[in-house]
Motif scaffolding. Sequence first.
Motif, PDB file in Angstrom:
ATOM      1  N   ARG A 159     -63.971 -24.750   4.526  1.00 16.19           N
ATOM      2  CA  ARG A 159     -63.395 -24.248   5.688  1.00 16.19           C
ATOM      3  C   ARG A 159     -64.078 -24.451   6.598  1.00 16.19           C
ATOM      4  N   ASP A 160     -64.370 -25.176   7.436  1.00 14.60           N
ATOM      5  CA  ASP A 160     -65.360 -25.338   8.343  1.00 14.60           C
ATOM      6  C   ASP A 160     -65.036 -24.357   9.575  1.00 14.60           C
ATOM      7  N   GLU A 161     -63.816 -24.569  10.049  1.00  9.25           N
ATOM      8  CA  GLU A 161     -63.128 -23.713  11.177  1.00  9.25           C
ATOM      9  C   GLU A 161     -63.446 -22.254  10.836  1.00  9.25           C
ATOM     10  N   THR A 162     -63.061 -21.895   9.644  1.00 12.03           N
ATOM     11  CA  THR A 162     -63.342 -20.398   9.259  1.00 12.03           C
ATOM     12  C   THR A 162     -64.726 -20.092   9.408  1.00 12.03           C
ATOM     13  N   ALA A 163     -65.478 -20.863   8.984  1.00 11.28           N
ATOM     14  CA  ALA A 163     -67.037 -20.812   8.614  1.00 11.28           C
ATOM     15  C   ALA A 163     -67.588 -20.423   9.871  1.00 11.28           C
ATOM     16  N   ASP A 164     -66.987 -21.286  11.079  1.00 11.65           N
ATOM     17  CA  ASP A 164     -67.793 -21.228  12.562  1.00 11.65           C
ATOM     18  C   ASP A 164     -67.215 -19.721  12.934  1.00 11.65           C
ATOM     19  N   GLU A 165     -65.792 -19.392  12.692  1.00 12.48           N
ATOM     20  CA  GLU A 165     -65.419 -17.923  13.335  1.00 12.48           C
ATOM     21  C   GLU A 165     -66.193 -16.781  12.781  1.00 12.48           C
ATOM     22  N   HIS A 166     -66.297 -16.994  11.286  1.00 11.45           N
ATOM     23  CA  HIS A 166     -67.353 -15.669  10.846  1.00 11.45           C
ATOM     24  C   HIS A 166     -68.696 -15.823  11.383  1.00 11.45           C
ATOM     25  N   ALA A 167     -69.143 -17.193  11.629  1.00 13.23           N
ATOM     26  CA  ALA A 167     -70.689 -17.330  12.049  1.00 13.23           C
ATOM     27  C   ALA A 167     -70.686 -16.583  13.441  1.00 13.23           C
ATOM     28  N   VAL A 168     -69.599 -16.844  14.376  1.00 18.93           N
ATOM     29  CA  VAL A 168     -69.666 -16.385  15.740  1.00 18.93           C
ATOM     30  C   VAL A 168     -69.696 -14.664  15.476  1.00 18.93           C
ATOM     31  N   ARG A 169     -68.745 -13.978  14.578  1.00 14.00           N
ATOM     32  CA  ARG A 169     -68.828 -12.657  14.431  1.00 14.00           C
ATOM     33  C   ARG A 169     -70.038 -12.212  14.022  1.00 14.00           C
ATOM     34  N   ALA A 170     -70.827 -12.839  13.091  1.00 14.08           N
ATOM     35  CA  ALA A 170     -72.035 -12.600  12.554  1.00 14.08           C
ATOM     36  C   ALA A 170     -73.070 -12.321  13.541  1.00 14.08           C
ATOM     37  N   ASP A 171     -73.068 -13.526  14.397  1.00 10.95           N
ATOM     38  CA  ASP A 171     -73.860 -13.734  15.811  1.00 10.95           C
ATOM     39  C   ASP A 171     -73.621 -12.619  16.588  1.00 10.95           C
ATOM     40  N   GLU A 172     -72.247 -12.306  16.888  1.00 11.53           N
ATOM     41  CA  GLU A 172     -72.212 -11.091  17.969  1.00 11.53           C
ATOM     42  C   GLU A 172     -72.446  -9.738  17.309  1.00 11.53           C
ATOM     43  N   ALA A 173     -72.031  -9.441  16.237  1.00 19.57           N
ATOM     44  CA  ALA A 173     -72.365  -8.189  15.492  1.00 19.57           C
ATOM     45  C   ALA A 173     -74.051  -8.098  15.304  1.00 19.57           C
ATOM     46  N   ALA A 174     -74.793  -9.031  14.935  1.00 15.99           N
ATOM     47  CA  ALA A 174     -76.142  -9.004  14.619  1.00 15.99           C
ATOM     48  C   ALA A 174     -77.032  -8.683  16.288  1.00 15.99           C
ATOM     49  N   LEU A 175     -76.455  -9.257  17.236  1.00 18.51           N
ATOM     50  CA  LEU A 175     -77.049  -9.187  18.712  1.00 18.51           C
ATOM     51  C   LEU A 175     -76.707  -7.611  19.159  1.00 18.51           C
ATOM     52  N   ALA A 176     -75.283  -7.272  18.876  1.00 14.62           N
ATOM     53  CA  ALA A 176     -75.162  -5.760  19.094  1.00 14.62           C
ATOM     54  C   ALA A 176     -75.863  -4.739  18.566  1.00 14.62           C
ATOM     55  N   ALA A 177     -76.198  -5.115  17.140  1.00 17.16           N
ATOM     56  CA  ALA A 177     -76.915  -3.969  16.457  1.00 17.16           C
ATOM     57  C   ALA A 177     -78.542  -3.951  17.127  1.00 17.16           C
ATOM     58  N   VAL A 178     -78.996  -5.149  17.306  1.00 18.71           N
ATOM     59  CA  VAL A 178     -80.408  -5.244  18.131  1.00 18.71           C
ATOM     60  C   VAL A 178     -80.261  -4.579  19.602  1.00 18.71           C
ATOM     61  N   HIS A 179     -79.219  -4.740  20.260  1.00 17.22           N
ATOM     62  CA  HIS A 179     -79.224  -4.292  21.621  1.00 17.22           C
ATOM     63  C   HIS A 179     -79.029  -2.608  21.531  1.00 17.22           C
ATOM     64  N   THR A 180     -78.223  -2.226  20.566  1.00 19.09           N
ATOM     65  CA  THR A 180     -78.029  -0.662  20.549  1.00 19.09           C
ATOM     66  C   THR A 180     -79.244  -0.323  19.884  1.00 19.09           C
ATOM     67  N   ALA A 181     -80.026  -0.743  18.931  1.00 21.18           N
ATOM     68  CA  ALA A 181     -81.430  -0.240  18.388  1.00 21.18           C
ATOM     69  C   ALA A 181     -82.384  -0.118  19.678  1.00 21.18           C
ATOM     70  N   GLY A 182     -82.197  -1.297  20.221  1.00 25.52           N
ATOM     71  CA  GLY A 182     -83.477  -1.356  21.461  1.00 25.52           C
ATOM     72  C   GLY A 182     -83.291  -0.221  22.339  1.00 25.52           C
TER      73      GLY A 182
END
Length: 374
Positions: free
Chosen positions: A301-324
């Motif tokens: 399910r390539d489209e679904t995989a891309d959607e989850h990858a975008v969510r992972a990307d955004e959440a990971a960067l948000a975590a880093v920004h908040t911790a920073g």
Amino acid sequence: MSRWSWPRVAAGRLRHGWQLVLEATLAATVAWVLARSVVGHPQPFFASAAVLIVLGQARGQRLRRAVEVVLGVAAGVLVADLVIQALGPGTTWTVFTVILLTVTLAAAVGATGVSLVQAAVSALYLVAVAPPTESLVPFRFVDALIGGAVALAVSQLVDARRPLAPLVAEVRATFGDLAAVLTGIADALDRHDEPAAMAALERARGMDARVDRLREGVLAAGEALWLNLRRRRHMGRLRSVDTSIRQIDYAVRNVRVLARAGVTLSRLPAPAPPDLGTALRSLAEAVRAAGEALAADLEGRDETADEHAVRADEAALAAVHTAGQLFTPGQSLPLVMIIGQVRATAIDLLRGVGADDDATVLGRVDHSLGLPPV
């Protein structure tokens, strides 16, 4: 262990292992019947023995083990036949010579562990129990061949229609458990609860077993696809996901260090900053999304995989920004360590699910952390 806890433990083991029990029992019986009815061997011991040896291996290692068992039986039978013809059956010197030559031959060709023992046991069985005759030598080899083939066929029946399904389930469980560890650390720090932080650390230490099962799942999926001619086209997908899965081992190590620092921080008089829990929960969300991305990729399910990858990307960067934002002069060493591990875990997640190269990932993470570009 109390007398009442043992039955509960045993029942739990049976709930998880009933499939292997049923699989081994049916397969060994089928191999026995086939060897008797097709080959005409009145006592096809090696057919059932080969089944049990092959099915006793972890999924992903059964094809190789089946070949080793067949070759081991053949080598043992050959040695036993030659030695018995030279020294006679049943003597001490015959037993000594058969074992010595069989183990030496097996070791010389690289056999180890079960395959080496199987070769020696096969030879010893023929010397002590059923000395070979001209008609028995091919029977033993064919019996082992039948047993190995039956074991491989039975081990693939469950996964025949969806060979990647067990791996998909393992991916979701592994990433889900890692996310739960991060959430547990966040909850413990929010409550300034040292026992809860210790519990989260213990759970983080247990994640190594999860990673091992994930690796076994990759091997098992590869074996299932290799044996399934119609589904070998999925091998490329499995290889790409295998590369991504390697990052989870690094992430697990980072979270374990993070959990250890969390225990130290929970022991300090001052409570942890509220935003630290927010950062850890964002990182947990990134872990869950990364797991869903890999699972969807495995399922095609390539489209679904891309959607989850975008969510992972955004959440990971948000975590880093908040911790920073918490990285200010005078902060305690445990807090600084946690911030560093949030960054390291985010990097591993983005490497696992994103298409960016390492330099781009590092640049994006450090930008979110507030560090100047290199």
